[in-house]
Design an enzyme around this catalytic site. Structure first.
Site, mmCIF file in Angstrom:
data_model
loop_
_atom_site.group_PDB
_atom_site.id
_atom_site.type_symbol
_atom_site.label_atom_id
_atom_site.label_comp_id
_atom_site.label_asym_id
_atom_site.label_seq_id
_atom_site.Cartn_x
_atom_site.Cartn_y
_atom_site.Cartn_z
ATOM 1 N N HIS A 48 0.816 -1.215 0.000
ATOM 2 C CA HIS A 48 0.000 0.000 0.000
ATOM 3 C C HIS A 48 0.850 1.264 0.000
ATOM 4 C CE1 HIS A 48 -3.577 -2.345 0.399
ATOM 5 N NE2 HIS A 48 -3.182 -2.887 1.529
ATOM 6 N N GLU A 153 -4.996 -12.028 7.711
ATOM 7 C CA GLU A 153 -5.829 -10.816 7.736
ATOM 8 C C GLU A 153 -7.191 -11.022 7.086
ATOM 9 O OE1 GLU A 153 -3.747 -7.553 5.797
ATOM 10 O OE2 GLU A 153 -2.940 -8.834 4.235
ATOM 11 N N ASP A 179 -7.487 -5.072 7.839
ATOM 12 C CA ASP A 179 -8.219 -5.957 6.921
ATOM 13 C C ASP A 179 -9.075 -6.944 7.697
ATOM 14 O OD1 ASP A 179 -7.863 -5.271 4.185
ATOM 15 O OD2 ASP A 179 -5.752 -5.780 4.388
#
Ligand code: 3PY
Ligand code: MG
Length: 259
Positions: A48, A153, A179
């Protein structure tokens, strides 16, 4: 932690707790500063965060130069970057969304040399950073010296957590609480301290410990990191660089406004 060629694995395998800064900005100087100013490890987030291949090469060197252990989070399913980042000198790799034992096997295969896995040979940059020339020394030490952190996650990963933890070549479980919270709330919340998320966090920590693996988790700040270290987590990441910069700016701007 600077005398060993693989200080992060050495500390974690000895049972020490390691706090690592989290770096998204693709700025080697920011990554180096996180290391120099006190984090034993620095995660360069290529999932990310903004790191690309060229900036990772510079960022890993910068963290090393700052006296810290470079860790790379690779993008989703980017198993090719796992061995490349190790070749560049990363001491550990975080792979997101490892949901099944098969995902875990694929991850371990590209991270570990034979006979444990199928990592292809080529760690010239890693060896240069370590100041070595003897290839067989690196080959002998790398499988233990570098770490694979499988991200747990999703509810699927949670259901498979024991099998993922038991996968040979997986060294650690690393929780992505945001997540996990998103999925467990049916897409309604980002509450990492909701009861169902906290329960999952403890389940995953226990699964790692039971399998003899290192429990790790992402935390947004030191306060939360200390709470989770007390609950048994050994690799605890703090931050991000962007949030720390924003907090620092906000404090200065507030002081100016209040003058
Ligand atoms: C998560 O919380 O899902 C993460 O991946 C942390 O970066
Ligand atoms: Mg995540």
């Amino acid at each position: 932690m600077t005398q060993s060629p693989f200080p992060l694995a050495r500390a974690l395998r000895a049972g020490e707790t390691v706090f690592a800064g989290w770096c998204t900005m693709a700025a080697p100087l920011a990554a180096e500063t996180l290391a120099r100013d006190g984090f034993a490890g620095v995660v360069l987030d290529a999932q990310h965060g903004l790191w690309d291949t060229a900036s990772l090469i510079a960022g890993i060197s910068a963290v090393h130069h700052g006296g810290g252990s470079p860790v790379v989070r690779v993008p989703l399913n980017d198993f090719a970057l796992v061995s490349r980042a190790l070749d560049f000198g990363a001491e550990a790799i975080i792979a997101p969304m490892i949901n099944t034992p098969e995902d875990a096997r694929r991850f371990a295969a590209v991270a570990k040399f034979p006979p444990q896995g199928e990592r292809s040979w080529g760690p010239q940059r890693a060896m240069t950073l370590q100041g070595r020339t003897a290839t067989t020394d690196y080959l002998r030490e790398a499988n233990d010296g570098t770490l694979t952190l499988a991200m747990i996650e999703t509810p699927t990963a949670l259901a498979n957590v024991d099998a993922i933890a038991a996968t040979p070549g997986i060294d650690a479980l690393f929780i992505g609480p945001y997540d996990l919270s998103t999925a467990l709330s049916g897409g309604k919340a980002q509450d990492v301290t909701a009861p169902e998320v906290e329960k999952a966090i403890d389940t995953i920590c226990a699964a790692a410990v039971k399998a003899g693996k290192i429990p790790g988790i992402y935390c947004s700040n030191a306060e939360r990191g200390l709470v989770l270290a007390k609950r048994g987590f050994k690799f605890v990441t703090i931050g991000s660089d962007q949030a720390m910069l924003r907090d620092g700016i906000a404090a200065q701007v507030k002081a100016l406004k209040n003058a």
